[in-house]
Design an enzyme around this catalytic site. Structure first.
Site, PDB file in Angstrom:
ATOM      1  N   LYS A 101      22.993  -8.205   9.542  1.00 17.31           N
ATOM      2  CA  LYS A 101      22.466  -9.220  10.456  1.00 17.31           C
ATOM      3  C   LYS A 101      23.183  -9.191  11.817  1.00 17.31           C
ATOM      4  O   LYS A 101      24.224  -8.555  11.964  1.00 17.31           O
ATOM      5  CB  LYS A 101      22.592 -10.597   9.794  1.00 17.31           C
ATOM      6  CG  LYS A 101      21.705 -10.747   8.543  1.00 17.31           C
ATOM      7  CD  LYS A 101      21.725 -12.181   8.035  1.00 17.31           C
ATOM      8  CE  LYS A 101      20.844 -12.356   6.804  1.00 17.31           C
ATOM      9  NZ  LYS A 101      20.764 -13.777   6.377  1.00 17.31           N
ATOM     10  N   TYR A 135      10.445 -13.742   6.945  1.00 19.23           N
ATOM     11  CA  TYR A 135      10.948 -14.930   6.254  1.00 19.23           C
ATOM     12  C   TYR A 135       9.840 -15.948   5.957  1.00 19.23           C
ATOM     13  O   TYR A 135      10.121 -17.140   5.798  1.00 19.23           O
ATOM     14  CB  TYR A 135      12.056 -15.584   7.075  1.00 19.23           C
ATOM     15  CG  TYR A 135      13.392 -14.873   6.965  1.00 19.23           C
ATOM     16  CD1 TYR A 135      14.040 -14.763   5.737  1.00 19.23           C
ATOM     17  CD2 TYR A 135      14.021 -14.338   8.082  1.00 19.23           C
ATOM     18  CE1 TYR A 135      15.271 -14.129   5.619  1.00 19.23           C
ATOM     19  CE2 TYR A 135      15.257 -13.696   7.974  1.00 19.23           C
ATOM     20  CZ  TYR A 135      15.874 -13.603   6.747  1.00 19.23           C
ATOM     21  OH  TYR A 135      17.098 -12.982   6.635  1.00 19.23           O
ATOM     22  N   ASN A 186      25.341 -15.111   7.919  1.00 16.21           N
ATOM     23  CA  ASN A 186      26.010 -14.648   6.693  1.00 16.21           C
ATOM     24  C   ASN A 186      25.990 -13.124   6.506  1.00 16.21           C
ATOM     25  O   ASN A 186      26.009 -12.629   5.387  1.00 16.21           O
ATOM     26  CB  ASN A 186      25.456 -15.392   5.466  1.00 16.21           C
ATOM     27  CG  ASN A 186      24.000 -15.084   5.180  1.00 16.21           C
ATOM     28  OD1 ASN A 186      23.340 -14.442   5.992  1.00 16.21           O
ATOM     29  ND2 ASN A 186      23.519 -15.512   4.033  1.00 16.21           N
ATOM     30  N   HIS A 196      21.558  -9.417   4.456  1.00 14.41           N
ATOM     31  CA  HIS A 196      20.459  -9.853   3.596  1.00 14.41           C
ATOM     32  C   HIS A 196      20.237  -8.775   2.552  1.00 14.41           C
ATOM     33  O   HIS A 196      20.393  -7.594   2.841  1.00 14.41           O
ATOM     34  CB  HIS A 196      19.167 -10.028   4.406  1.00 14.41           C
ATOM     35  CG  HIS A 196      17.946 -10.151   3.541  1.00 14.41           C
ATOM     36  ND1 HIS A 196      17.559 -11.343   2.986  1.00 14.41           N
ATOM     37  CD2 HIS A 196      17.069  -9.215   3.089  1.00 14.41           C
ATOM     38  CE1 HIS A 196      16.473 -11.133   2.236  1.00 14.41           C
ATOM     39  NE2 HIS A 196      16.165  -9.846   2.283  1.00 14.41           N
ATOM     40  N   GLU A 218       9.615  -6.022   1.158  1.00 11.05           N
ATOM     41  CA  GLU A 218      10.511  -5.957   2.316  1.00 11.05           C
ATOM     42  C   GLU A 218      10.677  -4.519   2.808  1.00 11.05           C
ATOM     43  O   GLU A 218      10.712  -4.272   4.014  1.00 11.05           O
ATOM     44  CB  GLU A 218      11.860  -6.580   1.952  1.00 11.05           C
ATOM     45  CG  GLU A 218      11.739  -8.082   1.726  1.00 11.05           C
ATOM     46  CD  GLU A 218      12.999  -8.742   1.197  1.00 11.05           C
ATOM     47  OE1 GLU A 218      12.961  -9.963   0.968  1.00 11.05           O
ATOM     48  OE2 GLU A 218      14.024  -8.047   1.021  1.00 11.05           O
TER      49      GLU A 218
HETATM   50  P1  CMP Z   1      18.802 -14.526   3.547  1.00  6.88           P
HETATM   51  O1  CMP Z   1      19.116 -13.814   2.284  1.00  6.88           O
HETATM   52  O2  CMP Z   1      18.617 -13.656   4.736  1.00  6.88           O
HETATM   53  O3  CMP Z   1      17.496 -15.410   3.340  1.00  6.88           O
HETATM   54  C1  CMP Z   1      17.250 -16.593   4.068  1.00  6.88           C
HETATM   55  C2  CMP Z   1      18.441 -17.039   4.867  1.00  6.88           C
HETATM   56  O4  CMP Z   1      18.413 -18.369   5.289  1.00  6.88           O
HETATM   57  C3  CMP Z   1      19.689 -16.917   4.037  1.00  6.88           C
HETATM   58  O5  CMP Z   1      19.995 -15.538   3.864  1.00  6.88           O
HETATM   59  C4  CMP Z   1      20.667 -17.761   4.850  1.00  6.88           C
HETATM   60  O6  CMP Z   1      21.353 -17.004   5.820  1.00  6.88           O
HETATM   61  C5  CMP Z   1      19.762 -18.759   5.573  1.00  6.88           C
HETATM   62  N1  CMP Z   1      19.985 -20.134   5.123  1.00  6.88           N
HETATM   63  C6  CMP Z   1      20.386 -21.151   5.891  1.00  6.88           C
HETATM   64  N2  CMP Z   1      20.473 -22.278   5.174  1.00  6.88           N
HETATM   65  C7  CMP Z   1      20.127 -21.973   3.902  1.00  6.88           C
HETATM   66  C8  CMP Z   1      20.033 -22.711   2.686  1.00  6.88           C
HETATM   67  N3  CMP Z   1      20.310 -24.023   2.633  1.00  6.88           N
HETATM   68  N4  CMP Z   1      19.650 -22.047   1.568  1.00  6.88           N
HETATM   69  C9  CMP Z   1      19.337 -20.730   1.594  1.00  6.88           C
HETATM   70  N5  CMP Z   1      19.414 -19.979   2.734  1.00  6.88           N
HETATM   71  C10 CMP Z   1      19.816 -20.601   3.871  1.00  6.88           C
END
Ligand code: CMP
Length: 142
Positions: A10, A50, A113, A116, A127
């Site tokens: 990311k 998403y 974070n 992904h 994906e």
């Molecule tokens: P990702 O696996 O990329 O999929 C959706 C993203 O939303 C997740 O990683 C997080 O970075 C982001 N996100 C932010 N808040 C939340 C939450 N409460 N629960 C899950 N994903 C979240």
């Protein structure tokens, strides 16, 4: 079984200059990179990726973050690749991620974070094809 999974480094991790460190974790765990490219996602591309989170309160922030800078997208191949990659990544929230995982080591917050990874075979297939044509995925026979 040998599987393929989809992975994103990311914008936060690209900005931290840790693409190589993250790729090294995949390789050390036995996952092979069979396709890879750097892309700067458009709003439309990020929203489509998403789409399942459209109704979630964090959706707009997620799209803004994912379009804030370039990302690396890759296909990882290996034994139980989907689960293996999720173990390498650690929990979505870095505060809950196990020691030595990518999120524990490189993520700032649940929103930023670092990586992904697909969560199931169906999402992996969807994906992968959202970002890569068949011709862009390379067989690794040696
Ligand atoms: P990702 O696996 O990329 O999929 C959706 C993203 O939303 C997740 O990683 C997080 O970075 C982001 N996100 C932010 N808040 C939340 C939450 N409460 N629960 C899950 N994903 C979240």
């Amino acid at each position: 079984a040998i599987e393929r999974t989809f992975s994103i480094v990311k914008p936060d991790a690209v900005a931290k200059n840790v693409i190589g460190q993250i790729y090294a974790r995949f390789e050390s765990a036995g996952l092979k990179i069979v396709a890879s490219k750097m892309v700067h996602l458009s709003k439309e591309k990020a929203e489509g990726f998403y789409a399942e989170h459209k109704e979630r309160p964090f959706f707009n922030d997620l799209v803004a973050f994912m379009t804030s800078g370039p990302v690396m997208v890759q296909v990882l191949e290996g034994e139980n690749a989907i689960k293996a990659n999720r173990e390498i990544m650690g929990a979505t929230n870095p505060a809950e991620a196990a020691r030595g995982t990518l999120r524990a080591d490189f993520a700032n917050s649940i929103d930023e974070n670092a990586v992904h990874g697909s969560d199931a075979p169906e999402s992996a297939a969807r994906e992968i094809s959202y970002f890569f044509s068949d011709e862009e995925i390379c067989a690794r026979t040696r």
